[in-house]
Write a protein that holds these residues in place. Structure first.
Motif, PDB file in Angstrom:
ATOM      1  N   GLY A 279       0.813  -1.213   0.000  1.00  0.00           N
ATOM      2  CA  GLY A 279       0.000   0.000   0.000  1.00  0.00           C
ATOM      3  C   GLY A 279       0.847   1.264   0.000  1.00  0.00           C
ATOM      4  N   ILE A 280       1.914   1.243   0.774  1.00  0.00           N
ATOM      5  CA  ILE A 280       2.821   2.397   0.813  1.00  0.00           C
ATOM      6  C   ILE A 280       3.441   2.618  -0.559  1.00  0.00           C
ATOM      7  CG2 ILE A 280       5.064   3.183   1.705  1.00  0.00           C
ATOM      8  CD1 ILE A 280       4.256   1.896   4.410  1.00  0.00           C
ATOM      9  N   GLU A 281       3.888   1.536  -1.191  1.00  0.00           N
ATOM     10  CA  GLU A 281       4.523   1.646  -2.507  1.00  0.00           C
ATOM     11  C   GLU A 281       3.530   2.145  -3.549  1.00  0.00           C
ATOM     12  OE1 GLU A 281       7.356   1.979  -5.195  1.00  0.00           O
ATOM     13  OE2 GLU A 281       7.698   1.495  -3.104  1.00  0.00           O
ATOM     14  N   LEU A 282       2.313   1.603  -3.529  1.00  0.00           N
ATOM     15  CA  LEU A 282       1.296   2.054  -4.480  1.00  0.00           C
ATOM     16  C   LEU A 282       0.939   3.522  -4.232  1.00  0.00           C
ATOM     17  CD1 LEU A 282      -1.074  -1.044  -4.628  1.00  0.00           C
ATOM     18  CD2 LEU A 282       0.442  -0.205  -6.430  1.00  0.00           C
ATOM     19  N   GLY A 283       0.838   3.895  -2.965  1.00  0.00           N
ATOM     20  CA  GLY A 283       0.540   5.288  -2.622  1.00  0.00           C
ATOM     21  C   GLY A 283       1.641   6.228  -3.076  1.00  0.00           C
ATOM     22  N   ARG A 284       2.876   5.802  -2.889  1.00  0.00           N
ATOM     23  CA  ARG A 284       4.025   6.611  -3.312  1.00  0.00           C
ATOM     24  C   ARG A 284       4.001   6.794  -4.839  1.00  0.00           C
ATOM     25  NH1 ARG A 284       8.424   3.802  -1.137  1.00  0.00           N
ATOM     26  NH2 ARG A 284       8.125   4.976   0.775  1.00  0.00           N
ATOM     27  N   THR A 285       3.762   5.712  -5.555  1.00  0.00           N
ATOM     28  CA  THR A 285       3.714   5.771  -7.021  1.00  0.00           C
ATOM     29  C   THR A 285       2.572   6.667  -7.487  1.00  0.00           C
ATOM     30  OG1 THR A 285       4.658   3.562  -7.184  1.00  0.00           O
ATOM     31  CG2 THR A 285       3.478   4.375  -9.106  1.00  0.00           C
ATOM     32  N   LYS A 286       1.404   6.491  -6.872  1.00  0.00           N
ATOM     33  CA  LYS A 286       0.245   7.305  -7.245  1.00  0.00           C
ATOM     34  C   LYS A 286       0.514   8.784  -6.947  1.00  0.00           C
ATOM     35  CE  LYS A 286      -4.682   7.837  -6.535  1.00  0.00           C
ATOM     36  NZ  LYS A 286      -5.854   7.432  -5.775  1.00  0.00           N
ATOM     37  N   GLY A 287       1.099   9.062  -5.792  1.00  0.00           N
ATOM     38  CA  GLY A 287       1.415  10.446  -5.432  1.00  0.00           C
ATOM     39  C   GLY A 287       2.417  11.065  -6.389  1.00  0.00           C
ATOM     40  N   LEU A 288       3.415  10.304  -6.778  1.00  0.00           N
ATOM     41  CA  LEU A 288       4.416  10.795  -7.718  1.00  0.00           C
ATOM     42  C   LEU A 288       3.778  11.102  -9.070  1.00  0.00           C
ATOM     43  CD1 LEU A 288       7.378  11.405  -8.308  1.00  0.00           C
ATOM     44  CD2 LEU A 288       7.695   8.993  -8.868  1.00  0.00           C
ATOM     45  N   THR A 289       2.934  10.197  -9.545  1.00  0.00           N
ATOM     46  CA  THR A 289       2.250  10.405 -10.820  1.00  0.00           C
ATOM     47  C   THR A 289       1.364  11.644 -10.756  1.00  0.00           C
ATOM     48  OG1 THR A 289       2.279   8.034 -11.270  1.00  0.00           O
ATOM     49  CG2 THR A 289       0.677   9.348 -12.489  1.00  0.00           C
ATOM     50  N   GLU A 290       0.616  11.786  -9.667  1.00  0.00           N
ATOM     51  CA  GLU A 290      -0.238  12.975  -9.512  1.00  0.00           C
ATOM     52  C   GLU A 290       0.594  14.245  -9.491  1.00  0.00           C
ATOM     53  OE1 GLU A 290      -3.242  13.253  -6.478  1.00  0.00           O
ATOM     54  OE2 GLU A 290      -3.810  11.159  -6.799  1.00  0.00           O
ATOM     55  N   GLY A 291       1.729  14.203  -8.823  1.00  0.00           N
ATOM     56  CA  GLY A 291       2.601  15.376  -8.771  1.00  0.00           C
ATOM     57  C   GLY A 291       3.126  15.757 -10.139  1.00  0.00           C
ATOM     58  N   VAL A 292       3.502  14.768 -10.930  1.00  0.00           N
ATOM     59  CA  VAL A 292       3.992  15.032 -12.286  1.00  0.00           C
ATOM     60  C   VAL A 292       2.879  15.649 -13.128  1.00  0.00           C
ATOM     61  CG1 VAL A 292       4.728  13.906 -14.441  1.00  0.00           C
ATOM     62  CG2 VAL A 292       5.800  13.277 -12.276  1.00  0.00           C
ATOM     63  N   VAL A 293       1.675  15.085 -13.039  1.00  0.00           N
ATOM     64  CA  VAL A 293       0.535  15.592 -13.827  1.00  0.00           C
ATOM     65  C   VAL A 293       0.192  17.018 -13.414  1.00  0.00           C
ATOM     66  CG1 VAL A 293      -1.944  15.288 -14.192  1.00  0.00           C
ATOM     67  CG2 VAL A 293      -0.414  13.336 -14.417  1.00  0.00           C
TER      68      VAL A 293
END
Length: 125
Positions: free
Chosen positions: A56-70
């Motif tokens: 969950g932490i890894e998925l959250g980190r990935t999702k947060g990074l993607t959102e930040g890039v967008v």
């Protein structure tokens, strides 16, 4: 008669002892299996929980990074349009900020370098 009685006691004692050992072994085995199962279940639940948290932490980190890039890309696109003095309406600005597809934003950004109207940005998307 006394000898027979003594022999009978010994035989009865031995049979009782053997039966007691068998029953004790069977009960001990059953209890050991139950305790082992409970321990294994508890350990399995804990390991599963830990694995789930880490995933969950890894998925959250990935999702947060993607959102930040967008978000960064959409804001950079708006900045580019303003810097180039391309007129953009509030509605168009909201449309850009609402997009969550990085690929679309990259296409728009590439177009924003040469367009003269914000309408051109949305022409083929």
């Amino acid at each position: 008669r006394a000898e027979g009685l003594d022999e009978g006691k010994k035989l009865g004692h031995t049979e009782g002892l053997d039966e007691g050992i068998e029953l004790g072994h069977a009960n001990g085995l059953t209890e050991g299996i139950e305790l082992g199962h409970a321990d294994g279940l508890t350990e399995g639940i804990e390991l599963g929980r830990t694995k789930g948290v880490l995933e969950g932490i890894e998925l959250g980190r990935t999702k947060g990074l993607t959102e930040g890039v967008v978000r960064g890309l959409s804001r950079a696109l708006l900045d580019l349009l303003r810097h180039r003095a391309v007129p953009i309406s509030e509605e168009q600005s909201k449309r850009i900020l609402a997009i969550r597809d990085e690929h679309v934003l990259q296409q728009w950004f590439a177009r924003a370098v040469t367009i003269t109207s914000a309408d051109e940005l949305f022409d083929t998307v």
